[in-house]
Design a protein around this motif. Structure first.
Motif, PDB file in Angstrom:
ATOM      1  N   GLY A  28      12.041  13.364 -10.623  1.00 44.75           N
ATOM      2  CA  GLY A  28      10.873  14.143 -10.236  1.00 44.75           C
ATOM      3  C   GLY A  28       9.637  13.332  -9.948  1.00 44.75           C
ATOM      4  N   HIS A  29       9.763  11.994  -9.880  1.00 43.45           N
ATOM      5  CA  HIS A  29       8.602  11.155  -9.573  1.00 43.45           C
ATOM      6  C   HIS A  29       8.329  11.133  -8.069  1.00 43.45           C
ATOM      7  N   ARG A  30       7.113  10.840  -7.714  1.00 43.22           N
ATOM      8  CA  ARG A  30       6.805  10.477  -6.329  1.00 43.22           C
ATOM      9  C   ARG A  30       7.127   8.999  -6.163  1.00 43.22           C
ATOM     10  N   VAL A  31       7.652   8.641  -5.013  1.00 45.04           N
ATOM     11  CA  VAL A  31       8.089   7.270  -4.773  1.00 45.04           C
ATOM     12  C   VAL A  31       7.533   6.779  -3.440  1.00 45.04           C
ATOM     13  N   ARG A  32       7.022   5.575  -3.458  1.00 48.15           N
ATOM     14  CA  ARG A  32       6.627   4.885  -2.218  1.00 48.15           C
ATOM     15  C   ARG A  32       7.527   3.663  -2.079  1.00 48.15           C
ATOM     16  N   LEU A  33       8.272   3.590  -0.989  1.00 44.19           N
ATOM     17  CA  LEU A  33       9.198   2.493  -0.730  1.00 44.19           C
ATOM     18  C   LEU A  33       8.547   1.546   0.270  1.00 44.19           C
ATOM     19  N   VAL A  34       8.439   0.283  -0.115  1.00 41.63           N
ATOM     20  CA  VAL A  34       7.736  -0.715   0.694  1.00 41.63           C
ATOM     21  C   VAL A  34       8.734  -1.759   1.168  1.00 41.63           C
ATOM     22  N   GLN A  35       8.772  -1.971   2.468  1.00 37.66           N
ATOM     23  CA  GLN A  35       9.630  -3.023   3.013  1.00 37.66           C
ATOM     24  C   GLN A  35       8.889  -3.774   4.098  1.00 37.66           C
ATOM     25  N   ARG A  36       9.469  -4.880   4.514  1.00 35.97           N
ATOM     26  CA  ARG A  36       8.734  -5.801   5.376  1.00 35.97           C
ATOM     27  C   ARG A  36       8.654  -5.364   6.834  1.00 35.97           C
ATOM     28  N   THR A  37       9.785  -4.882   7.386  1.00 34.39           N
ATOM     29  CA  THR A  37       9.824  -4.756   8.838  1.00 34.39           C
ATOM     30  C   THR A  37       9.990  -3.348   9.388  1.00 34.39           C
ATOM     31  N   ARG A  38      10.482  -2.395   8.603  1.00 36.34           N
ATOM     32  CA  ARG A  38      10.686  -1.060   9.173  1.00 36.34           C
ATOM     33  C   ARG A  38      10.546  -0.017   8.077  1.00 36.34           C
ATOM     34  N   ALA A  56      11.552   3.253   5.961  1.00 34.40           N
ATOM     35  CA  ALA A  56      12.729   4.034   5.612  1.00 34.40           C
ATOM     36  C   ALA A  56      12.476   5.489   5.985  1.00 34.40           C
ATOM     37  N   PRO A  57      13.527   6.257   6.272  1.00 30.26           N
ATOM     38  CA  PRO A  57      13.336   7.687   6.543  1.00 30.26           C
ATOM     39  C   PRO A  57      12.678   8.371   5.343  1.00 30.26           C
ATOM     40  N   GLU A  58      11.670   9.177   5.609  1.00 29.53           N
ATOM     41  CA  GLU A  58      10.977   9.853   4.514  1.00 29.53           C
ATOM     42  C   GLU A  58      11.662  11.176   4.197  1.00 29.53           C
ATOM     43  N   ARG A  59      11.528  11.615   2.966  1.00 33.95           N
ATOM     44  CA  ARG A  59      12.086  12.875   2.497  1.00 33.95           C
ATOM     45  C   ARG A  59      11.196  13.392   1.391  1.00 33.95           C
ATOM     46  N   PRO A  60      11.431  14.590   0.901  1.00 36.62           N
ATOM     47  CA  PRO A  60      10.542  15.138  -0.118  1.00 36.62           C
ATOM     48  C   PRO A  60      10.382  14.194  -1.299  1.00 36.62           C
ATOM     49  N   GLY A  61       9.133  13.861  -1.591  1.00 31.64           N
ATOM     50  CA  GLY A  61       8.821  12.976  -2.703  1.00 31.64           C
ATOM     51  C   GLY A  61       8.773  11.512  -2.345  1.00 31.64           C
ATOM     52  N   LEU A  62       9.310  11.138  -1.182  1.00 27.96           N
ATOM     53  CA  LEU A  62       9.394   9.730  -0.791  1.00 27.96           C
ATOM     54  C   LEU A  62       8.552   9.454   0.441  1.00 27.96           C
ATOM     55  N   THR A  63       7.672   8.470   0.339  1.00 31.06           N
ATOM     56  CA  THR A  63       6.960   7.950   1.505  1.00 31.06           C
ATOM     57  C   THR A  63       7.357   6.495   1.701  1.00 31.06           C
ATOM     58  N   SER A  64       7.142   6.000   2.884  1.00 31.75           N
ATOM     59  CA  SER A  64       7.580   4.652   3.218  1.00 31.75           C
ATOM     60  C   SER A  64       6.491   3.927   3.982  1.00 31.75           C
ATOM     61  N   VAL A  65       6.289   2.670   3.634  1.00 34.29           N
ATOM     62  CA  VAL A  65       5.336   1.830   4.364  1.00 34.29           C
ATOM     63  C   VAL A  65       5.988   0.483   4.625  1.00 34.29           C
ATOM     64  N   CYS A  66       5.505  -0.219   5.618  1.00 34.58           N
ATOM     65  CA  CYS A  66       6.036  -1.551   5.882  1.00 34.58           C
ATOM     66  C   CYS A  66       4.882  -2.523   6.077  1.00 34.58           C
ATOM     67  N   GLY A  67       5.131  -3.764   5.703  1.00 31.25           N
ATOM     68  CA  GLY A  67       4.122  -4.795   5.813  1.00 31.25           C
ATOM     69  C   GLY A  67       4.525  -6.022   5.020  1.00 31.25           C
ATOM     70  N   ASP A  68       3.677  -7.027   5.064  1.00 31.80           N
ATOM     71  CA  ASP A  68       3.945  -8.320   4.430  1.00 31.80           C
ATOM     72  C   ASP A  68       3.289  -8.350   3.054  1.00 31.80           C
ATOM     73  N   ILE A  69       4.094  -8.329   2.003  1.00 30.23           N
ATOM     74  CA  ILE A  69       3.558  -8.278   0.648  1.00 30.23           C
ATOM     75  C   ILE A  69       2.852  -9.574   0.264  1.00 30.23           C
ATOM     76  N   THR A  70       3.070 -10.670   1.006  1.00 29.39           N
ATOM     77  CA  THR A  70       2.340 -11.900   0.710  1.00 29.39           C
ATOM     78  C   THR A  70       0.880 -11.801   1.154  1.00 29.39           C
ATOM     79  N   ASP A  71       0.568 -10.819   1.988  1.00 24.97           N
ATOM     80  CA  ASP A  71      -0.817 -10.493   2.339  1.00 24.97           C
ATOM     81  C   ASP A  71      -1.372  -9.676   1.172  1.00 24.97           C
ATOM     82  N   LEU A  72      -2.232 -10.285   0.371  1.00 27.73           N
ATOM     83  CA  LEU A  72      -2.665  -9.650  -0.868  1.00 27.73           C
ATOM     84  C   LEU A  72      -3.442  -8.363  -0.624  1.00 27.73           C
ATOM     85  N   ALA A  73      -4.118  -8.269   0.505  1.00 27.10           N
ATOM     86  CA  ALA A  73      -4.794  -7.008   0.826  1.00 27.10           C
ATOM     87  C   ALA A  73      -3.773  -5.904   1.050  1.00 27.10           C
TER      88      ALA A  73
END
Length: 335
Positions: A35-45, A47-64
């Motif tokens: 029942g948690h909300r989840v944000r999935l972070v990946q580098r290049t693309r 992920a398909p979003e669904r209820p409770g899940l959002t997705s973002v992409c970017g370079d985690i070595t960029d501290l901002a």
């Protein structure tokens, strides 16, 4: 960044999963089921979003970006692992991004790790085993451990580290049980082992890896410590391969790949070139001791019979295989 309100009846907690490879999506699925909300972070693309899940992409070595990607999290799960040949330049920077993001969010950090820092073991590997790396990648893992624990000591972030052995499971393409295993086994060819296939070797079931990481994120007493994730008792690679073969109704033969042949393939494959130095893991008994996790949290590994039955079910669907009329050693109710 999607910061939509949680669905009615869901947890107000946001859990951020860094990495969408073999483990991250499994962690996300378990968190969603709770029942948690989840944000999935990946580098290049995304992920398909669904209820409770959002997705973002970017370079985690960029501290901002790391700070923005983890904003609002109560727990951050670092499941990132770049390809072997990129470890010298990427392994520590991406882990620093995770530490930075979790620190800024005031979140707990749960980090997935391996066993390379122990080097060649002289007995079952425990959390307090000496750090004696015998490879470049093992030395990097020592540096990674120290970086994370130093952040804990400084009070920057609360960290729990979960260590697993080599992965076993369904849909683990970057493991010994990936596509090459099935294409060779189903064609009647020998599957390959980087060392002695009759040497005891711990394999950690990927579903137990995900479940173990979620347990660490849920338990405050996990913070500040290293944990060996639940792993079934070690058996040889040949024995596990034969178990899986029986469940699939095929005879699986296992052959040792000569070190010279690995080095020759490594001339053309960056992955194999880097993997050669890790072949020692199959030359000695390579056994993980997970007693501390089991005794603290009351969570044990999935029985190997159940692991094999579930992997076989996936493989039969993936490779369009008929269900064998009898699978010796696998109870009918487990198929």
């Amino acid at each position: 960044m999607n910061n939509a309100s949680p669905a009615p009846g869901s947890s107000s907690q946001l859990h951020v999963v860094l990495g969408a490879g073999q483990i991250g999506p499994r962690v996300a699925d378990l968190l969603l089921a709770r029942g948690h909300r989840v944000r999935l972070v990946q580098r290049t693309r995304r992920a398909p979003e669904r209820p409770g899940l959002t997705s973002v992409c970017g370079d985690i070595t960029d501290l901002a970006f790391a700070e923005e990607a983890t904003r609002g999290a109560s727990v951050v799960y670092d499941c990132m692992n770049p390809p072997y040949h990129l470890w010298p330049t990427q392994l520590l920077p991406i882990a620093r991004g995770a530490v930075h993001g979790a620190s800024k969010a005031g979140a707990k950090l749960v980090a997935l790790d391996c066993l390379y820092m122990y080097g060649v073991p002289d007995g079952p590997m425990r959390e307090d085993s000496p750090r004696r790396p015998c490879s470049k990648k093992g030395a990097l893992r020592v540096d990674l451990e120290e970086m994370r624990l130093a952040a804990q000591r400084r009070g920057d972030v609360r960290v729990a580290i979960g260590r697993a052995s080599d992965f076993f499971g369904a849909n683990v393409p970057l493991s010994a049980w990936g596509e090459r295993f099935y294409t060779r086994a189903l064609a009647g060819k020998s599957v390959e082992c980087m060392g002695d296939p009759d040497m005891p070797h711990s394999y950690t079931y990927v579903e137990d890896v995900a479940r173990g990481l979620v347990t660490l994120g849920d338990r405050e007493e996990a913070m500040g410590h290293i944990w060996h994730l639940p792993t079934a008792p070690a058996e040889s690679t040949r024995a596990l391969a034969r178990r899986l073969g029986r469940a699939l109704g095929v005879e699986v033969k296992v052959a040792r790949v000569p070190r010279l042949a690995l080095r020759a393939v490594g001339l053309f494959s960056p992955f194999v070139r880097e993997a050669v130095e890790m072949a020692y893991q199959w030359d000695v008994p390579y056994v993980i001791d997970d007693a501390r996790f089991r005794e603290t949290f009351g969570v044990s590994a999935t029985p190997v019979e159940r692991q094999v039955a579930d992997v076989a079910t996936w493989a039969r669907s993936r490779y369009k295989l008929a269900v064998p009329s009898a699978a010796p050693g696998i109870p009918a109710g487990a198929r």
